[in-house]
Design a protein around this motif. Structure first.
Motif, PDB file in Angstrom:
ATOM      1  N   SER A 192       0.743  -1.135   0.115  1.00  0.00           N
ATOM      2  CA  SER A 192       0.126  -0.016   0.258  1.00  0.00           C
ATOM      3  C   SER A 192       0.931   1.242  -0.006  1.00  0.00           C
ATOM      4  O   SER A 192       2.283   1.176   0.429  1.00  0.00           O
ATOM      5  N   THR A 193       0.073   2.612  -0.459  1.00  0.00           N
ATOM      6  CA  THR A 193       0.963   3.770  -0.603  1.00  0.00           C
ATOM      7  C   THR A 193       0.177   4.832  -0.031  1.00  0.00           C
ATOM      8  O   THR A 193      -1.006   5.002  -0.310  1.00  0.00           O
ATOM      9  N   TRP A 194       1.018   5.796   0.437  1.00  0.00           N
ATOM     10  CA  TRP A 194       0.498   7.176   0.562  1.00  0.00           C
ATOM     11  C   TRP A 194       0.522   7.992  -0.647  1.00  0.00           C
ATOM     12  O   TRP A 194       1.695   8.458  -0.844  1.00  0.00           O
ATOM     13  N   SER A 195      -0.430   8.129  -1.272  1.00  0.00           N
ATOM     14  CA  SER A 195      -0.189   9.056  -2.363  1.00  0.00           C
ATOM     15  C   SER A 195      -0.749  10.502  -2.006  1.00  0.00           C
ATOM     16  O   SER A 195      -1.523  10.982  -1.599  1.00  0.00           O
ATOM     17  N   TRP A 196       0.392  11.489  -2.156  1.00  0.00           N
ATOM     18  CA  TRP A 196       0.121  12.823  -1.768  1.00  0.00           C
ATOM     19  C   TRP A 196       0.006  13.535  -3.070  1.00  0.00           C
ATOM     20  O   TRP A 196       0.616  13.626  -4.226  1.00  0.00           O
ATOM     21  N   ASP A 197      -0.816  14.564  -3.033  1.00  0.00           N
ATOM     22  CA  ASP A 197      -1.312  15.543  -4.158  1.00  0.00           C
ATOM     23  C   ASP A 197      -1.108  16.799  -3.666  1.00  0.00           C
ATOM     24  O   ASP A 197      -1.677  17.160  -2.440  1.00  0.00           O
ATOM     25  N   VAL A 198      -0.194  17.704  -4.235  1.00  0.00           N
ATOM     26  CA  VAL A 198      -0.175  19.180  -4.170  1.00  0.00           C
ATOM     27  C   VAL A 198      -0.334  19.781  -5.125  1.00  0.00           C
ATOM     28  O   VAL A 198       0.355  19.928  -6.360  1.00  0.00           O
ATOM     29  N   GLN A 199      -1.487  20.569  -5.289  1.00  0.00           N
ATOM     30  CA  GLN A 199      -2.197  21.168  -6.137  1.00  0.00           C
ATOM     31  C   GLN A 199      -1.920  23.021  -6.070  1.00  0.00           C
ATOM     32  O   GLN A 199      -2.039  23.269  -4.861  1.00  0.00           O
ATOM     33  N   PHE A 200      -1.349  23.465  -7.234  1.00  0.00           N
ATOM     34  CA  PHE A 200      -1.008  24.867  -6.758  1.00  0.00           C
ATOM     35  C   PHE A 200      -1.503  25.577  -8.117  1.00  0.00           C
ATOM     36  O   PHE A 200      -1.269  25.170  -9.155  1.00  0.00           O
ATOM     37  N   SER A 201      -1.493  27.031  -7.595  1.00  0.00           N
ATOM     38  CA  SER A 201      -1.776  27.980  -8.690  1.00  0.00           C
ATOM     39  C   SER A 201      -0.445  29.007  -8.613  1.00  0.00           C
ATOM     40  O   SER A 201       0.141  29.000  -7.556  1.00  0.00           O
ATOM     41  N   HIS A 202       0.118  29.263  -9.701  1.00  0.00           N
ATOM     42  CA  HIS A 202       1.363  30.234  -9.759  1.00  0.00           C
ATOM     43  C   HIS A 202       0.920  31.543  -9.536  1.00  0.00           C
ATOM     44  O   HIS A 202       1.954  32.265  -8.940  1.00  0.00           O
ATOM     45  N   ASN A 203      -0.105  32.306  -9.464  1.00  0.00           N
ATOM     46  CA  ASN A 203      -0.309  33.418  -9.353  1.00  0.00           C
ATOM     47  C   ASN A 203      -1.393  33.837  -8.794  1.00  0.00           C
ATOM     48  O   ASN A 203      -2.262  35.037  -8.914  1.00  0.00           O
ATOM     49  N   ARG A 204      -2.356  33.105  -8.315  1.00  0.00           N
ATOM     50  CA  ARG A 204      -3.665  33.593  -7.700  1.00  0.00           C
ATOM     51  C   ARG A 204      -4.125  32.560  -6.579  1.00  0.00           C
ATOM     52  O   ARG A 204      -3.616  31.459  -6.401  1.00  0.00           O
ATOM     53  N   THR A 205      -5.174  32.790  -5.788  1.00  0.00           N
ATOM     54  CA  THR A 205      -5.794  31.868  -4.868  1.00  0.00           C
ATOM     55  C   THR A 205      -6.250  30.680  -5.745  1.00  0.00           C
ATOM     56  O   THR A 205      -6.969  31.023  -6.625  1.00  0.00           O
ATOM     57  N   ILE A 206      -6.042  29.498  -5.387  1.00  0.00           N
ATOM     58  CA  ILE A 206      -6.525  28.314  -5.864  1.00  0.00           C
ATOM     59  C   ILE A 206      -7.961  28.060  -5.582  1.00  0.00           C
ATOM     60  O   ILE A 206      -8.245  28.310  -4.463  1.00  0.00           O
ATOM     61  N   ASP A 207      -8.589  27.443  -6.602  1.00  0.00           N
ATOM     62  CA  ASP A 207     -10.008  27.108  -6.237  1.00  0.00           C
ATOM     63  C   ASP A 207      -9.816  25.663  -5.660  1.00  0.00           C
ATOM     64  O   ASP A 207      -9.880  24.464  -6.365  1.00  0.00           O
ATOM     65  N   ALA A 208      -9.720  25.765  -4.287  1.00  0.00           N
ATOM     66  CA  ALA A 208      -9.549  24.084  -3.534  1.00  0.00           C
ATOM     67  C   ALA A 208     -10.802  23.354  -3.748  1.00  0.00           C
ATOM     68  O   ALA A 208     -10.517  22.133  -4.034  1.00  0.00           O
ATOM     69  N   GLN A 209     -11.873  24.005  -3.855  1.00  0.00           N
ATOM     70  CA  GLN A 209     -13.266  23.094  -3.749  1.00  0.00           C
ATOM     71  C   GLN A 209     -13.386  22.490  -5.292  1.00  0.00           C
ATOM     72  O   GLN A 209     -13.557  21.243  -5.195  1.00  0.00           O
TER      73      GLN A 209
END
Length: 426
Positions: free
Chosen positions: A275-292
């Motif tokens: 089994s694995t811990w899969s990590w996702d980091v999502q990011f915007s370069h120049n604005r607030t990210i739409d996390a939802q």
């Protein structure tokens, strides 16, 4: 394909295994900071086959240590977290975040006894809402990796972790596979998305370069962080789409993205062999990210242990009618689609039975690098060192250019990422 011997070497990661000992020479994301409250409930976390416990003490310091109390082996998960330490419920032995025993009420007649007691623990570092740890020898501890997204404002990024029911290698191979997006993630019709959002939970728009044609024209370059995997697809009538995946040794990746799209960074950390811990980091370069929106398109619904509620046990909620009318899989959620593909291979896929093609080139290179490095490590060679100057600037950034250009002309590797003295064999 791999031999059974090399497949075993690649996939076994517990204490004392060659790959497991190599992985312990790198910083690992362990859990999210908001999972730990001062004097709050301890949290179990399994990493590289080791059963560990994490807690935040009264002063806000985080401890990561062996779950079993060194007295008689009772789980410290059930202990009392207060007064700057975690106290075992069985006989009251108490440990601070450094693993030192601070109280032994059951042995008050021998004050020197507690100074002989220390629980196995690991150093931690909190960065961008993630608790990281290093599990290797102190004298081999590397510089902390400063990934590009760590330099962005907090509101520009989001992170998630999920328990995936298969070996880390097949999860990571999926991330290096350009061609799977044209099938596994294909939506049958146009998808309306917000600014920067790659897809809906149904899939990727069929006009996106990742989907409109399988980008089977590929190449791989050696770099000072691992491998750069390049693919060429059709952009429009006059331009090709030049894409890149960065494989950062040993278990980090940046999957393909274009200008204007939110970036993504992955880490694939073995819980154990299966089994694995899969990590996702999502990011915007120049604005607030739409996390939802980013969370919804991934489609993950998790229980308190970060296990999926949409899983193999319920066929990933596959809808056969949706498969005909909506997308290629009949499964909603980009992450759920990936997990369905990798988990249904079984806990550890038998790579001696594979039939790889030219579209599998990045996977072949990743395996080759890992196996080359672990075999050298067994012989006493130094492990692959990451270059922080490169990591601070590195992310996936595809582009469009005239279709008569080669990828080397349109999309050359920047000088700062070129291999310099690294012992990496192509």
């Amino acid at each position: 394909m791999l031999s059974k011997q090399d497949n075993h070497l690649l996939t076994r990661v517990g204490p004392g295994t060659p790959m497991g000992e190599l992985f312990r020479r790198y910083w690992i994301p362990a859990l999210k900071s908001d999972e730990l409250l001062s004097d709050g409930k301890p949290q179990r976390v399994k990493l590289l086959g080791e059963e560990l416990i994490a807690f935040r003490d009264t002063e806000g310091k985080v401890g990561l240590m062996e779950e079993a109390c060194p007295h008689r082996g009772t789980s410290l998960y059930y202990g009392i977290n207060d007064g700057c330490g975690l106290r075992c419920m069985y006989h009251g032995w108490k440990f601070d975040t450094n693993g030192d025993c601070t109280e032994i009420p059951s042995e008050e007649g021998d004050p020197k006894f507690r100074h002989k007691i220390k629980i196995k623990n690991y150093p931690v570092k909190e960065v961008k809402g993630i608790v990281w740890t290093y599990m290797g020898p102190e004298e081999s501890q590397p510089e902390f990796p400063e990934f590009y997204w760590m330099g962005l404002p907090d509101e520009y990024m989001m992170s998630e972790r999920v328990w995936q029911e298969c070996n880390y290698a097949q999860v990571m191979e999926n991330d290096l596979d350009y061609v799977h997006a044209a099938f596994l993630h294909k939506a049958h019709g146009k998808q309306e998305t917000g600014e920067g959002i790659l897809s809906t939970d149904l899939g990727i728009d069929p006009n996106h370069p990742l989907v409109k044609n399988p980008p089977v024209k590929q190449d791989v370059e050696d770099t000072n962080y691992g491998k750069r995997c390049v693919a060429v697809g059709i952009g429009n009538e006059t331009e090709n789409a030049f894409m890149e995946i960065h494989y950062i040794f040993p278990f980090y990746t940046y999957p393909p993205r274009f200008e204007g799209e939110d970036g993504m960074w992955h880490a694939f950390i073995p819980r154990d062999d299966y089994s694995t811990w899969s990590w996702d980091v999502q990011f915007s370069h120049n604005r607030t990210i739409d996390a939802q929106a980013n969370h919804e398109r991934r489609g993950l619904k998790l229980d308190e242990h970060f296990k999926k509620q949409i899983s193999l046990e319920n066929d990933y909620a596959q809808d056969r009618e949706l498969q005909k009318t909506g997308n290629f899989t009949g499964i909603r959620g980009i992450a759920n689609q990936d997990h369905a593909a990798t988990e249904t291979m079984g806990p550890i896929v038998d790579r001696s039975k594979e039939h790889l093609g030219t579209s599998d080139l990045p996977i072949i290179h990743m395996r080759r690098l890992l196996l080359q490095q672990v075999k050298a490590f067994q012989e006493g060679a130094e492990n692959f060192k990451l270059d922080n100057e490169s990591l601070r600037n590195l992310y996936s950034a595809g582009l469009y250019d005239r279709n008569e250009k080669s990828w080397q002309e349109a999309f050359p590797l920047e000088e700062q990422y070129k291999k310099d003295g690294q012992k990496v064999k192509s």
